[in-house]
Motif scaffolding. Sequence first.
Motif, PDB file in Angstrom:
ATOM      1  N   THR A 327       0.806  -1.233   0.000  1.00 35.11           N
ATOM      2  CA  THR A 327       0.000   0.000   0.000  1.00 35.11           C
ATOM      3  C   THR A 327       0.834   1.275   0.000  1.00 35.11           C
ATOM      4  O   THR A 327       0.354   2.323  -0.433  1.00 35.11           O
ATOM      5  CB  THR A 327      -0.941   0.017   1.214  1.00 35.11           C
ATOM      6  N   LEU A 328       2.063   1.190   0.511  1.00 32.76           N
ATOM      7  CA  LEU A 328       2.907   2.401   0.612  1.00 32.76           C
ATOM      8  C   LEU A 328       4.209   2.225  -0.150  1.00 32.76           C
ATOM      9  O   LEU A 328       5.253   2.757   0.232  1.00 32.76           O
ATOM     10  CB  LEU A 328       3.201   2.719   2.088  1.00 32.76           C
ATOM     11  N   SER A 329       4.159   1.508  -1.246  1.00 30.53           N
ATOM     12  CA  SER A 329       5.384   1.204  -1.992  1.00 30.53           C
ATOM     13  C   SER A 329       6.082   2.455  -2.513  1.00 30.53           C
ATOM     14  O   SER A 329       7.306   2.457  -2.721  1.00 30.53           O
ATOM     15  CB  SER A 329       5.074   0.257  -3.149  1.00 30.53           C
ATOM     16  N   ALA A 330       5.335   3.532  -2.732  1.00 30.84           N
ATOM     17  CA  ALA A 330       5.935   4.757  -3.263  1.00 30.84           C
ATOM     18  C   ALA A 330       6.604   5.602  -2.178  1.00 30.84           C
ATOM     19  O   ALA A 330       7.316   6.561  -2.493  1.00 30.84           O
ATOM     20  CB  ALA A 330       4.863   5.588  -3.980  1.00 30.84           C
ATOM     21  N   GLU A 331       6.371   5.267  -0.930  1.00 28.79           N
ATOM     22  CA  GLU A 331       6.926   6.057   0.167  1.00 28.79           C
ATOM     23  C   GLU A 331       8.358   5.639   0.464  1.00 28.79           C
ATOM     24  O   GLU A 331       8.813   4.565   0.066  1.00 28.79           O
ATOM     25  CB  GLU A 331       6.068   5.900   1.428  1.00 28.79           C
ATOM     26  N   SER A 332       9.048   6.511   1.211  1.00 32.54           N
ATOM     27  CA  SER A 332      10.431   6.226   1.583  1.00 32.54           C
ATOM     28  C   SER A 332      10.480   5.070   2.581  1.00 32.54           C
ATOM     29  O   SER A 332       9.480   4.779   3.261  1.00 32.54           O
ATOM     30  CB  SER A 332      11.073   7.457   2.217  1.00 32.54           C
ATOM     31  N   PRO A 333      11.641   4.407   2.715  1.00 31.23           N
ATOM     32  CA  PRO A 333      11.760   3.323   3.702  1.00 31.23           C
ATOM     33  C   PRO A 333      11.423   3.773   5.119  1.00 31.23           C
ATOM     34  O   PRO A 333      10.820   3.013   5.887  1.00 31.23           O
ATOM     35  CB  PRO A 333      13.222   2.899   3.574  1.00 31.23           C
ATOM     36  N   SER A 334      11.778   5.017   5.476  1.00 30.82           N
ATOM     37  CA  SER A 334      11.497   5.498   6.837  1.00 30.82           C
ATOM     38  C   SER A 334      10.001   5.637   7.069  1.00 30.82           C
ATOM     39  O   SER A 334       9.480   5.264   8.134  1.00 30.82           O
ATOM     40  CB  SER A 334      12.191   6.842   7.088  1.00 30.82           C
ATOM     41  N   VAL A 335       9.289   6.159   6.086  1.00 33.06           N
ATOM     42  CA  VAL A 335       7.838   6.317   6.224  1.00 33.06           C
ATOM     43  C   VAL A 335       7.175   4.946   6.356  1.00 33.06           C
ATOM     44  O   VAL A 335       6.305   4.735   7.202  1.00 33.06           O
ATOM     45  CB  VAL A 335       7.264   7.085   5.022  1.00 33.06           C
ATOM     46  N   ARG A 336       7.598   3.998   5.511  1.00 31.12           N
ATOM     47  CA  ARG A 336       7.028   2.646   5.596  1.00 31.12           C
ATOM     48  C   ARG A 336       7.351   2.005   6.949  1.00 31.12           C
ATOM     49  O   ARG A 336       6.503   1.344   7.557  1.00 31.12           O
ATOM     50  CB  ARG A 336       7.566   1.789   4.444  1.00 31.12           C
ATOM     51  N   GLY A 337       8.596   2.223   7.410  1.00 34.98           N
ATOM     52  CA  GLY A 337       8.992   1.640   8.694  1.00 34.98           C
ATOM     53  C   GLY A 337       8.180   2.190   9.850  1.00 34.98           C
ATOM     54  O   GLY A 337       7.752   1.433  10.736  1.00 34.98           O
ATOM     55  N   ARG A 338       7.927   3.498   9.850  1.00 35.88           N
ATOM     56  CA  ARG A 338       7.136   4.079  10.932  1.00 35.88           C
ATOM     57  C   ARG A 338       5.690   3.582  10.870  1.00 35.88           C
ATOM     58  O   ARG A 338       5.044   3.378  11.909  1.00 35.88           O
ATOM     59  CB  ARG A 338       7.186   5.608  10.871  1.00 35.88           C
TER      60      ARG A 338
END
Length: 387
Positions: A327-338
Amino acid sequence: MAVAQIEKPKTSVPGQYLGYALQPVRLCFHLLDAPNDADVSMEHLDDIAVHYADGTHMLEQTKSALSGNPASDRSVELWKAMANWADLCVAGAVGIQSTRFRYYVTPSAGGALVGRMHSAQNKAAVEDVLKEIASAKIKGKPESTAYPHIARFLAAGDEICRGIIASFELVVVVDPLDAIRGKLQALLPPSMLDDFVKAAIGIAKAAADELIREKCPPILSPANFRNRFRAFVMKHNLAGLLEPTTGAPSTDQIAHIIDGAPLFVRQLAAIEASQQMLVTAVSDWLRTTADKINWAAAGSIVEQSIDELDTSLERHHTLVADEIADTLSAESPSVRGRAIYRRCAALQMPLEGRTLPLYFIPGEFNDLADDTRLGWHPDHKTLFPKT
Protein backbone atom coordinates in the motif's frame (compact mmCIF):
# COMPACT_ATOMS: atom_id res chain seq x y z
CA MET A 1 6.66 34.41 67.53
CA ALA A 2 8.82 33.70 64.47
CA VAL A 3 7.51 31.09 62.09
CA ALA A 4 9.51 27.89 62.49
CA GLN A 5 10.94 25.97 59.55
CA ILE A 6 8.66 23.04 58.72
CA GLU A 7 10.48 19.81 57.97
CA LYS A 8 9.15 17.88 54.95
CA PRO A 9 7.68 14.63 56.26
CA LYS A 10 9.96 11.67 55.68
CA THR A 11 8.97 8.06 55.44
CA SER A 12 10.52 5.35 57.55
CA VAL A 13 8.68 2.24 56.45
CA PRO A 14 10.80 -0.79 55.57
CA GLY A 15 7.73 -3.01 55.56
CA GLN A 16 6.13 -3.95 52.26
CA TYR A 17 2.42 -4.65 51.90
CA LEU A 18 1.49 -6.36 48.61
CA GLY A 19 4.59 -4.70 47.20
CA TYR A 20 3.79 -1.19 48.47
CA ALA A 21 5.25 0.86 51.30
CA LEU A 22 3.05 1.95 54.18
CA GLN A 23 2.19 5.46 52.99
CA PRO A 24 0.40 4.41 49.76
CA VAL A 25 -1.48 1.78 51.78
CA ARG A 26 -2.77 4.42 54.16
CA LEU A 27 -3.47 6.83 51.30
CA CYS A 28 -5.68 4.17 49.71
CA PHE A 29 -7.53 3.49 52.95
CA HIS A 30 -8.34 7.14 53.56
CA LEU A 31 -9.48 7.61 49.95
CA LEU A 32 -11.93 4.78 50.56
CA ASP A 33 -12.90 6.03 54.03
CA ALA A 34 -13.00 9.83 53.90
CA PRO A 35 -16.19 11.75 53.08
CA ASN A 36 -16.81 12.53 49.41
CA ASP A 37 -16.32 16.25 49.97
CA ALA A 38 -12.94 15.83 51.71
CA ASP A 39 -9.45 15.64 50.16
CA VAL A 40 -6.60 13.30 51.05
CA SER A 41 -2.92 14.14 50.56
CA MET A 42 0.32 12.19 50.78
CA GLU A 43 3.60 13.80 51.86
CA HIS A 44 2.06 17.25 51.72
CA LEU A 45 1.10 18.42 55.20
CA ASP A 46 2.17 15.08 56.65
CA ASP A 47 2.77 11.48 55.62
CA ILE A 48 -0.99 11.36 55.09
CA ALA A 49 -3.52 14.12 55.75
CA VAL A 50 -7.29 14.28 55.44
CA HIS A 51 -8.54 17.77 54.59
CA TYR A 52 -12.21 18.02 55.56
CA ALA A 53 -14.67 20.37 53.86
CA ASP A 54 -15.23 22.33 57.09
CA GLY A 55 -11.53 23.28 57.26
CA THR A 56 -10.50 20.71 59.86
CA HIS A 57 -7.69 18.20 59.36
CA MET A 58 -6.46 14.81 60.42
CA LEU A 59 -2.66 14.50 60.18
CA GLU A 60 -1.21 11.00 60.22
CA GLN A 61 2.40 9.97 60.70
CA THR A 62 2.91 6.38 59.51
CA LYS A 63 5.63 4.29 61.13
CA SER A 64 6.72 0.70 60.61
CA ALA A 65 7.91 -1.04 63.74
CA LEU A 66 9.51 -4.06 62.09
CA SER A 67 12.75 -3.03 63.77
CA GLY A 68 12.94 -0.73 66.77
CA ASN A 69 10.10 0.98 68.60
CA PRO A 70 9.03 4.29 67.03
CA ALA A 71 6.61 4.86 69.90
CA SER A 72 9.11 4.67 72.76
CA ASP A 73 9.32 7.64 75.12
CA ARG A 74 12.44 9.12 73.50
CA SER A 75 12.05 7.83 69.95
CA VAL A 76 13.58 10.22 67.44
CA GLU A 77 10.78 9.36 64.99
CA LEU A 78 8.11 10.21 67.57
CA TRP A 79 9.64 13.57 68.40
CA LYS A 80 10.26 14.50 64.79
CA ALA A 81 6.54 13.94 64.25
CA MET A 82 5.59 15.99 67.30
CA ALA A 83 7.95 18.81 66.31
CA ASN A 84 6.66 18.86 62.72
CA TRP A 85 3.09 19.07 63.97
CA ALA A 86 4.06 21.96 66.24
CA ASP A 87 5.76 23.74 63.33
CA LEU A 88 2.64 23.36 61.19
CA CYS A 89 0.57 24.93 63.96
CA VAL A 90 3.03 27.79 64.43
CA ALA A 91 3.03 28.45 60.69
CA GLY A 92 -0.77 28.49 60.61
CA ALA A 93 -0.95 25.59 58.14
CA VAL A 94 -3.37 23.79 60.47
CA GLY A 95 -5.41 24.92 63.43
CA ILE A 96 -4.56 23.57 66.86
CA GLN A 97 -8.25 23.31 67.80
CA SER A 98 -9.34 21.82 64.47
CA THR A 99 -6.76 19.09 63.88
CA ARG A 100 -6.34 15.51 65.04
CA PHE A 101 -2.74 14.28 65.26
CA ARG A 102 -2.54 10.55 64.62
CA TYR A 103 0.58 8.45 65.17
CA TYR A 104 -0.01 5.24 63.22
CA VAL A 105 2.30 2.30 63.94
CA THR A 106 2.43 -1.25 62.59
CA PRO A 107 2.74 -4.09 63.46
CA SER A 108 3.30 -3.52 67.17
CA ALA A 109 4.81 -0.76 69.30
CA GLY A 110 4.07 1.40 72.27
CA GLY A 111 5.40 3.38 75.17
CA ALA A 112 4.28 4.78 78.49
CA LEU A 113 4.36 8.40 77.34
CA VAL A 114 2.41 7.93 74.09
CA GLY A 115 -0.11 5.91 76.07
CA ARG A 116 -0.62 8.83 78.46
CA MET A 117 -0.86 11.30 75.56
CA HIS A 118 -3.48 9.14 73.88
CA SER A 119 -5.48 8.94 77.11
CA ALA A 120 -5.16 12.59 78.14
CA GLN A 121 -8.81 13.68 78.00
CA ASN A 122 -8.86 16.62 80.42
CA LYS A 123 -6.78 19.72 81.14
CA ALA A 124 -5.10 18.24 84.19
CA ALA A 125 -3.96 15.12 82.34
CA VAL A 126 -2.68 17.20 79.42
CA GLU A 127 -0.76 19.49 81.78
CA ASP A 128 0.83 16.52 83.54
CA VAL A 129 2.01 15.07 80.20
CA LEU A 130 3.46 18.44 79.11
CA LYS A 131 5.39 18.72 82.37
CA GLU A 132 6.73 15.19 81.88
CA ILE A 133 7.90 16.03 78.35
CA ALA A 134 9.77 19.09 79.63
CA SER A 135 11.41 17.08 82.43
CA ALA A 136 14.99 15.91 82.24
CA LYS A 137 13.74 12.32 82.08
CA ILE A 138 12.13 12.85 78.68
CA LYS A 139 13.85 15.92 77.24
CA GLY A 140 17.27 14.57 78.09
CA LYS A 141 20.61 16.24 77.46
CA PRO A 142 21.36 18.51 74.47
CA GLU A 143 23.71 15.97 72.94
CA SER A 144 21.03 13.24 72.83
CA THR A 145 19.44 12.45 69.46
CA ALA A 146 15.86 13.21 70.51
CA TYR A 147 16.67 16.47 72.33
CA PRO A 148 16.59 18.86 69.31
CA HIS A 149 13.16 17.62 68.26
CA ILE A 150 11.73 17.73 71.77
CA ALA A 151 13.15 21.25 72.18
CA ARG A 152 11.57 22.31 68.87
CA PHE A 153 8.23 20.91 70.00
CA LEU A 154 8.37 22.76 73.32
CA ALA A 155 9.52 25.98 71.62
CA ALA A 156 6.13 26.20 69.89
CA GLY A 157 4.66 27.32 73.22
CA ASP A 158 2.45 25.76 75.85
CA GLU A 159 -0.82 26.46 74.05
CA ILE A 160 0.22 24.59 70.92
CA CYS A 161 1.87 21.78 72.89
CA ARG A 162 -1.24 21.31 75.01
CA GLY A 163 -3.44 21.29 71.90
CA ILE A 164 -1.35 18.59 70.19
CA ILE A 165 -1.30 16.42 73.30
CA ALA A 166 -5.06 16.79 73.75
CA SER A 167 -5.69 15.77 70.11
CA PHE A 168 -3.02 13.05 69.93
CA GLU A 169 -4.12 9.59 68.80
CA LEU A 170 -1.98 6.44 68.92
CA VAL A 171 -3.14 3.76 66.47
CA VAL A 172 -1.33 0.39 66.48
CA VAL A 173 -2.39 -2.30 64.01
CA VAL A 174 -0.99 -5.71 63.13
CA ASP A 175 -1.84 -5.68 59.42
CA PRO A 176 -2.54 -2.33 57.71
CA LEU A 177 -4.22 -4.10 54.79
CA ASP A 178 -7.06 -5.30 57.00
CA ALA A 179 -8.65 -1.84 57.01
CA ILE A 180 -8.78 -1.81 53.20
CA ARG A 181 -10.03 -5.39 53.09
CA GLY A 182 -12.79 -4.32 55.45
CA LYS A 183 -13.91 -1.67 52.95
CA LEU A 184 -14.00 -4.14 50.04
CA GLN A 185 -14.82 -7.56 51.45
CA ALA A 186 -18.61 -7.15 51.36
CA LEU A 187 -18.48 -6.74 47.57
CA LEU A 188 -15.75 -9.17 46.52
CA PRO A 189 -15.14 -12.92 46.79
CA PRO A 190 -12.40 -13.82 49.30
CA SER A 191 -10.28 -15.48 46.61
CA MET A 192 -9.98 -12.19 44.74
CA LEU A 193 -9.90 -9.75 47.65
CA ASP A 194 -6.14 -9.18 47.89
CA ASP A 195 -5.89 -8.72 44.11
CA PHE A 196 -8.38 -5.89 44.30
CA VAL A 197 -6.70 -4.45 47.42
CA LYS A 198 -3.40 -4.39 45.57
CA ALA A 199 -5.05 -2.78 42.55
CA ALA A 200 -6.69 -0.10 44.72
CA ILE A 201 -3.37 0.78 46.37
CA GLY A 202 -1.69 0.93 42.98
CA ILE A 203 -4.37 3.25 41.58
CA ALA A 204 -4.04 5.56 44.59
CA LYS A 205 -0.25 5.65 44.37
CA ALA A 206 -0.27 6.18 40.60
CA ALA A 207 -2.66 9.13 40.98
CA ALA A 208 -0.41 10.74 43.62
CA ASP A 209 2.74 10.07 41.56
CA GLU A 210 1.15 11.67 38.49
CA LEU A 211 0.41 14.87 40.42
CA ILE A 212 3.98 14.95 41.75
CA ARG A 213 5.40 14.52 38.23
CA GLU A 214 3.23 17.43 37.11
CA LYS A 215 4.65 19.46 40.03
CA CYS A 216 1.20 19.70 41.62
CA PRO A 217 0.43 19.04 45.31
CA PRO A 218 -0.45 15.34 45.74
CA ILE A 219 -3.97 16.05 47.01
CA LEU A 220 -6.62 13.58 45.84
CA SER A 221 -10.40 13.55 45.88
CA PRO A 222 -11.95 10.48 47.54
CA ALA A 223 -15.01 10.83 45.30
CA ASN A 224 -12.88 10.81 42.13
CA PHE A 225 -10.78 7.92 43.40
CA ARG A 226 -13.83 5.83 44.25
CA ASN A 227 -15.34 6.50 40.83
CA ARG A 228 -12.08 5.46 39.17
CA PHE A 229 -11.73 2.34 41.28
CA ARG A 230 -15.38 1.42 40.75
CA ALA A 231 -14.88 1.67 36.98
CA PHE A 232 -11.78 -0.50 37.30
CA VAL A 233 -13.71 -3.17 39.19
CA MET A 234 -16.51 -3.12 36.62
CA LYS A 235 -14.11 -3.37 33.70
CA HIS A 236 -11.84 -6.11 34.99
CA ASN A 237 -12.31 -9.51 36.40
CA LEU A 238 -9.03 -9.60 38.31
CA ALA A 239 -8.63 -13.28 37.57
CA GLY A 240 -8.28 -12.14 33.95
CA LEU A 241 -5.95 -9.19 34.53
CA LEU A 242 -2.18 -9.15 34.63
CA GLU A 243 -1.39 -6.13 36.75
CA PRO A 244 1.59 -3.81 36.13
CA THR A 245 4.47 -4.49 38.50
CA THR A 246 6.26 -1.16 38.09
CA GLY A 247 5.43 2.47 37.50
CA ALA A 248 6.46 4.66 34.61
CA PRO A 249 10.28 5.02 34.41
CA SER A 250 11.90 8.36 35.14
CA THR A 251 13.13 10.75 32.47
CA ASP A 252 16.72 9.96 33.53
CA GLN A 253 16.17 6.22 33.14
CA ILE A 254 14.76 6.69 29.66
CA ALA A 255 17.56 9.05 28.64
CA HIS A 256 20.14 6.57 29.91
CA ILE A 257 18.72 3.80 27.69
CA ILE A 258 18.51 6.05 24.64
CA ASP A 259 22.10 7.22 25.15
CA GLY A 260 23.22 3.59 25.39
CA ALA A 261 21.63 2.94 21.96
CA PRO A 262 20.55 -0.71 22.37
CA LEU A 263 19.53 -2.45 19.18
CA PHE A 264 15.82 -1.71 19.43
CA VAL A 265 16.63 2.02 19.78
CA ARG A 266 18.90 1.83 16.71
CA GLN A 267 16.10 0.07 14.84
CA LEU A 268 13.82 3.01 15.60
CA ALA A 269 16.52 5.53 14.71
CA ALA A 270 16.85 3.82 11.31
CA ILE A 271 13.27 4.82 10.48
CA GLU A 272 13.82 8.37 11.79
CA ALA A 273 11.50 7.90 14.76
CA SER A 274 10.57 11.10 16.57
CA GLN A 275 11.90 11.79 20.05
CA GLN A 276 8.45 11.17 21.51
CA MET A 277 8.23 7.82 19.73
CA LEU A 278 11.65 6.87 21.14
CA VAL A 279 10.73 7.94 24.68
CA THR A 280 7.45 6.00 24.61
CA ALA A 281 9.15 2.92 23.12
CA VAL A 282 11.86 2.91 25.79
CA SER A 283 9.31 3.37 28.58
CA ASP A 284 7.19 0.50 27.19
CA TRP A 285 10.25 -1.73 26.84
CA LEU A 286 11.46 -1.07 30.40
CA ARG A 287 8.06 -1.76 31.96
CA THR A 288 7.46 -4.85 29.84
CA THR A 289 10.86 -6.29 30.71
CA ALA A 290 10.19 -5.75 34.43
CA ASP A 291 6.70 -7.27 34.22
CA LYS A 292 7.92 -10.44 32.50
CA ILE A 293 10.55 -11.00 35.19
CA ASN A 294 8.20 -10.21 38.08
CA TRP A 295 5.23 -12.20 36.77
CA ALA A 296 7.40 -15.24 36.14
CA ALA A 297 9.05 -14.95 39.58
CA ALA A 298 5.65 -14.66 41.26
CA GLY A 299 4.25 -17.59 39.31
CA SER A 300 1.61 -15.36 37.71
CA ILE A 301 2.41 -16.67 34.23
CA VAL A 302 3.98 -19.73 32.64
CA GLU A 303 7.21 -18.60 31.01
CA GLN A 304 6.50 -20.60 27.84
CA SER A 305 3.45 -18.41 27.30
CA ILE A 306 5.74 -15.53 26.40
CA ASP A 307 7.26 -17.69 23.65
CA GLU A 308 3.79 -18.35 22.26
CA LEU A 309 2.96 -14.66 22.41
CA ASP A 310 6.21 -13.77 20.62
CA THR A 311 5.40 -16.20 17.80
CA SER A 312 2.03 -14.49 17.34
CA LEU A 313 3.65 -11.06 17.34
CA GLU A 314 6.20 -12.10 14.71
CA ARG A 315 3.39 -13.40 12.51
CA HIS A 316 1.45 -10.15 12.94
CA HIS A 317 4.57 -8.14 12.07
CA THR A 318 5.06 -10.13 8.86
CA LEU A 319 1.46 -9.54 7.76
CA VAL A 320 1.66 -5.82 8.53
CA ALA A 321 5.02 -5.44 6.74
CA ASP A 322 3.60 -7.19 3.65
CA GLU A 323 0.54 -4.93 3.63
CA ILE A 324 2.60 -1.76 4.02
CA ALA A 325 4.91 -2.88 1.20
CA ASP A 326 1.85 -3.14 -1.06
CA THR A 327 0.00 0.00 0.00
CA LEU A 328 2.91 2.40 0.61
CA SER A 329 5.38 1.20 -1.99
CA ALA A 330 5.93 4.76 -3.26
CA GLU A 331 6.93 6.06 0.17
CA SER A 332 10.43 6.23 1.58
CA PRO A 333 11.76 3.32 3.70
CA SER A 334 11.50 5.50 6.84
CA VAL A 335 7.84 6.32 6.22
CA ARG A 336 7.03 2.65 5.60
CA GLY A 337 8.99 1.64 8.69
CA ARG A 338 7.14 4.08 10.93
CA ALA A 339 3.82 2.85 9.52
CA ILE A 340 4.78 -0.75 10.36
CA TYR A 341 5.81 0.26 13.87
CA ARG A 342 2.61 2.19 14.56
CA ARG A 343 0.42 -0.66 13.32
CA CYS A 344 2.27 -3.17 15.49
CA ALA A 345 2.33 -0.90 18.57
CA ALA A 346 -1.45 -0.45 18.31
CA LEU A 347 -2.07 -4.19 18.61
CA GLN A 348 -3.59 -5.52 21.82
CA MET A 349 -3.52 -9.25 22.64
CA PRO A 350 -4.12 -11.29 25.80
CA LEU A 351 -1.56 -13.50 27.50
CA GLU A 352 -2.94 -16.82 28.76
CA GLY A 353 -6.37 -15.34 28.08
CA ARG A 354 -5.67 -12.46 30.47
CA THR A 355 -5.71 -8.74 29.77
CA LEU A 356 -2.28 -7.11 29.46
CA PRO A 357 -1.35 -3.51 30.35
CA LEU A 358 -1.53 -1.24 27.30
CA TYR A 359 2.25 -0.76 27.15
CA PHE A 360 3.07 -4.48 27.17
CA ILE A 361 2.57 -5.46 23.51
CA PRO A 362 4.52 -2.43 22.18
CA GLY A 363 7.24 -3.21 24.73
CA GLU A 364 7.38 -6.84 23.63
CA PHE A 365 7.62 -5.82 19.95
CA ASN A 366 10.64 -3.70 20.89
CA ASP A 367 12.11 -6.61 22.81
CA LEU A 368 11.81 -8.75 19.67
CA ALA A 369 13.42 -5.94 17.64
CA ASP A 370 16.25 -5.87 20.17
CA ASP A 371 16.78 -9.57 19.47
CA THR A 372 16.65 -8.94 15.66
CA ARG A 373 13.67 -11.27 15.37
CA LEU A 374 11.86 -8.48 13.52
CA GLY A 375 12.45 -4.88 12.54
CA TRP A 376 10.84 -1.74 11.18
CA HIS A 377 13.02 -0.62 8.28
CA PRO A 378 12.21 -2.57 5.09
CA ASP A 379 15.92 -3.52 4.95
CA HIS A 380 16.25 -4.27 8.67
CA LYS A 381 17.70 -7.73 8.03
CA THR A 382 20.59 -6.17 6.12
CA LEU A 383 21.01 -3.18 8.44
CA PHE A 384 20.83 -5.27 11.62
CA PRO A 385 21.97 -8.81 10.82
CA LYS A 386 21.65 -11.50 13.46
CA THR A 387 24.87 -12.12 15.37
